[in-house]
Design a protein around this motif. Sequence first.
Motif, PDB file in Angstrom:
ATOM      1  N   SER A 134       0.834  -1.205   0.000  1.00  0.00           N
ATOM      2  CA  SER A 134       0.000   0.000   0.000  1.00  0.00           C
ATOM      3  C   SER A 134       0.867   1.253   0.000  1.00  0.00           C
ATOM      4  CB  SER A 134      -0.921  -0.009   1.228  1.00  0.00           C
ATOM      5  OG  SER A 134      -1.663   1.180   1.337  1.00  0.00           O
ATOM      6  N   TYR A 135       1.896   1.270   0.856  1.00  0.00           N
ATOM      7  CA  TYR A 135       2.769   2.448   0.898  1.00  0.00           C
ATOM      8  C   TYR A 135       3.487   2.636  -0.430  1.00  0.00           C
ATOM      9  CZ  TYR A 135       2.145   1.285   5.847  1.00  0.00           C
ATOM     10  OH  TYR A 135       1.623   0.954   7.059  1.00  0.00           O
ATOM     11  N   ALA A 136       3.992   1.521  -0.979  1.00  0.00           N
ATOM     12  CA  ALA A 136       4.727   1.586  -2.249  1.00  0.00           C
ATOM     13  C   ALA A 136       3.849   2.096  -3.386  1.00  0.00           C
ATOM     14  CB  ALA A 136       5.291   0.209  -2.589  1.00  0.00           C
ATOM     15  N   SER A 137       2.521   1.866  -3.280  1.00  0.00           N
ATOM     16  CA  SER A 137       1.606   2.247  -4.358  1.00  0.00           C
ATOM     17  C   SER A 137       1.590   3.733  -4.612  1.00  0.00           C
ATOM     18  CB  SER A 137       0.181   1.763  -4.033  1.00  0.00           C
ATOM     19  OG  SER A 137      -0.375   2.500  -2.951  1.00  0.00           O
ATOM     20  N   ILE A 138       1.866   4.556  -3.576  1.00  0.00           N
ATOM     21  CA  ILE A 138       1.872   6.012  -3.769  1.00  0.00           C
ATOM     22  C   ILE A 138       3.296   6.570  -3.795  1.00  0.00           C
ATOM     23  CG2 ILE A 138      -0.429   6.346  -2.810  1.00  0.00           C
ATOM     24  CD1 ILE A 138       0.870   7.215  -0.171  1.00  0.00           C
ATOM     25  N   LEU A 139       4.292   5.667  -3.830  1.00  0.00           N
ATOM     26  CA  LEU A 139       5.695   6.083  -3.901  1.00  0.00           C
ATOM     27  C   LEU A 139       6.329   5.753  -5.250  1.00  0.00           C
ATOM     28  CD1 LEU A 139       6.938   5.052  -0.313  1.00  0.00           C
ATOM     29  CD2 LEU A 139       6.303   7.337  -1.125  1.00  0.00           C
ATOM     30  N   GLY A 140       5.490   5.419  -6.249  1.00  0.00           N
ATOM     31  CA  GLY A 140       6.019   5.190  -7.593  1.00  0.00           C
ATOM     32  C   GLY A 140       5.931   3.772  -8.096  1.00  0.00           C
ATOM     33  N   LEU A 141       5.472   2.838  -7.262  1.00  0.00           N
ATOM     34  CA  LEU A 141       5.376   1.439  -7.665  1.00  0.00           C
ATOM     35  C   LEU A 141       4.517   1.260  -8.909  1.00  0.00           C
ATOM     36  CD1 LEU A 141       5.608  -1.694  -7.130  1.00  0.00           C
ATOM     37  CD2 LEU A 141       3.568  -1.456  -5.693  1.00  0.00           C
ATOM     38  N   ARG A 142       3.318   1.851  -8.907  1.00  0.00           N
ATOM     39  CA  ARG A 142       2.368   1.628 -10.015  1.00  0.00           C
ATOM     40  C   ARG A 142       2.897   2.186 -11.333  1.00  0.00           C
ATOM     41  NH1 ARG A 142      -3.059   4.130  -7.920  1.00  0.00           N
ATOM     42  NH2 ARG A 142      -1.587   5.569  -6.920  1.00  0.00           N
ATOM     43  N   SER A 143       3.524   3.339 -11.278  1.00  0.00           N
ATOM     44  CA  SER A 143       4.038   3.929 -12.525  1.00  0.00           C
ATOM     45  C   SER A 143       5.284   3.200 -13.015  1.00  0.00           C
ATOM     46  CB  SER A 143       4.340   5.415 -12.324  1.00  0.00           C
ATOM     47  OG  SER A 143       5.268   5.591 -11.259  1.00  0.00           O
ATOM     48  N   ASP A 144       6.185   2.838 -12.106  1.00  0.00           N
ATOM     49  CA  ASP A 144       7.427   2.170 -12.508  1.00  0.00           C
ATOM     50  C   ASP A 144       7.166   0.778 -13.098  1.00  0.00           C
ATOM     51  OD1 ASP A 144       8.751   4.370 -11.646  1.00  0.00           O
ATOM     52  OD2 ASP A 144       9.884   3.393 -10.045  1.00  0.00           O
ATOM     53  N   LEU A 145       6.163   0.070 -12.567  1.00  0.00           N
ATOM     54  CA  LEU A 145       5.844  -1.258 -13.085  1.00  0.00           C
ATOM     55  C   LEU A 145       4.701  -1.217 -14.097  1.00  0.00           C
ATOM     56  CD1 LEU A 145       6.210  -3.616  -9.983  1.00  0.00           C
ATOM     57  CD2 LEU A 145       7.935  -2.828 -11.608  1.00  0.00           C
ATOM     58  N   GLU A 146       4.338   0.001 -14.514  1.00  0.00           N
ATOM     59  CA  GLU A 146       3.345   0.214 -15.575  1.00  0.00           C
ATOM     60  C   GLU A 146       2.029  -0.517 -15.289  1.00  0.00           C
ATOM     61  OE1 GLU A 146       5.281  -0.935 -19.187  1.00  0.00           O
ATOM     62  OE2 GLU A 146       6.653   0.762 -19.166  1.00  0.00           O
ATOM     63  N   MET A 147       1.535  -0.326 -14.056  1.00  0.00           N
ATOM     64  CA  MET A 147       0.268  -0.942 -13.675  1.00  0.00           C
ATOM     65  C   MET A 147      -0.894  -0.112 -14.210  1.00  0.00           C
ATOM     66  SD  MET A 147       0.856  -2.204  -9.747  1.00  0.00           S
ATOM     67  CE  MET A 147       2.304  -3.151  -9.247  1.00  0.00           C
ATOM     68  N   LYS A 148      -1.800  -0.782 -14.896  1.00  0.00           N
ATOM     69  CA  LYS A 148      -2.982  -0.125 -15.447  1.00  0.00           C
ATOM     70  C   LYS A 148      -4.221  -0.926 -15.048  1.00  0.00           C
ATOM     71  CE  LYS A 148      -0.582   1.759 -19.507  1.00  0.00           C
ATOM     72  NZ  LYS A 148       0.760   1.312 -19.111  1.00  0.00           N
ATOM     73  N   GLY A 149      -5.375  -0.261 -15.064  1.00  0.00           N
ATOM     74  CA  GLY A 149      -6.626  -0.946 -14.764  1.00  0.00           C
ATOM     75  C   GLY A 149      -6.593  -1.592 -13.388  1.00  0.00           C
TER      76      GLY A 149
END
Length: 527
Positions: A98-113
């Motif tokens: 959860s913390y990583a999700s707002i620290l760049g995890l989603r963008s760096d691993l190109e998470m969509k949807g």
Amino acid sequence: MSNIGGSYEKKGDQNAGITLSEIDSHADGESILLSQNGKLVKAGDRDEAMLLLLQHQDHSIELDLEKDRKLLWKIDWYLMPIMCLLYCFQYMDKVSNSYASILGLRSDLEMKGDMFSWSGSAFYLGYLFFEYPAVRILQKFPVAKAVGIFVVLWGIVLCLHSVPNYAGFITLRTILGMLESSITPAFVIITGQYYRKEETFLRTALWFSSNGIGTIIGSGAIAYNILEDEKNYSLAAWKLVFIITGALTIFLGIIILVHLPDSPANAWFLNEEEKLLVVARIRANQQGFGNKHFKWNQFKEAFLDIKTWLFFFTAITGNIPNGGLTNFSSILLTSDLGFSTKKALLMQIPNGAIEFVVCSLFAYFSKYVKSRMFWAILALWISVLGQLLLSFASNNKVQLAGYWIQAVGPVSFICILSSVASNVAGHTKKTTVNAILLIGYCVGNLIGPQTFLASEAPHYSTAKTCIAVFSLLSAVILILIFVTYWFENRLKDKRENDLEKEKFGEIQHIEFADLTDKQNPYFRYSF
């Protein structure tokens, strides 16, 4: 002076002062305990507590109120801090996602949807897959040593979360869930080994609500400070979250291997007399330390017991909200409530403090209103109020207050865990019910993140509705469990006639014969 288990009388204690019977040895060397009328309890059926008694059958001790108080304090001092710390770390490791999700995890691993939703569910897929193998390992092998190995391995896996692609991340989340599946069933077993029924609720609350301390450390001490100094690191902030928490977990795993005993029979911090006093003080539980033998009749009874399935369904309904909020709380605070990334991390600290302090207080209050089910149901209704405010209030300050209030909800799951520790007897049955309960826990936590539909961001109306509705269902099931305990105790009282006493009453140390709660006519459910 009196024999083991002897003169200390406490309301509810049964069979106190029974002396050890004659020991006979078969040709193969297997020791058999003889009852006064010649009935046998085979060594393979005996609990480890009974074996400890047999080794010290000529040893006389006296358990009085003062000795009991000092022994309880000593057990608490040596066990509770390390158990609380480990549970704090396992939660911190789990919500690092959860913390990583707002620290760049989603963008760096190109998470969509819904890709991030699956990163939350993947953990519980691993947990679900490995839960029953984990409890069988805990029954077959020394509990503490198995847990220590699991902890070290999951610390290594957590460090490896700093991977460059989504597929690797999902795989590691799944493996992490498999390894962490051992902790809760192990702690349920350990709590039942050392504490009386009336003591298990508070102790379970202390280690389980240490999740709140994990929230404080993870969001405040680690994630927030990493974000503050992000420019000074060569690695991305979200990767550092996993590496730091993983390294701390490896260190803690080594401490577990050295410090935590496998049972009171080999507890390094107890002398021989104190080990026997532990046996004496848990007599009233009508169960002992554990039994390494797998018993099909107990396995079958676990599946046929209606309480097992009430546990299962309350775990599902209570953890759908938990699974969603565990993974999406940081996202809700930033995208829905409008907090900055730093502010969102800080706003989770009060949530953790409330969980630890209030959950522990609710369990402590059971000393005065002696029904853990009452406190669990009350806490769950308070949590539902908070969830309704979080979900449907229009003011973000009121929503934030609701987010904090709902943190008392874990009292209900704490109640169920302590019920398994104290109200499920027979070691194979206990481990099986433990596994079924935690499979329900997994299913709920699997479903929870999937209720957060990407198409409904940032408000997630479906998820918010599910959070409130399933918590209400969980409260209803808790009431059914309460009624079931009351009804079955009434049936046991009616059946305790001369025939039952003739059949069971002369078996020496029946409480340590590894009988199930249904088989033992002296067993009564505490609720």
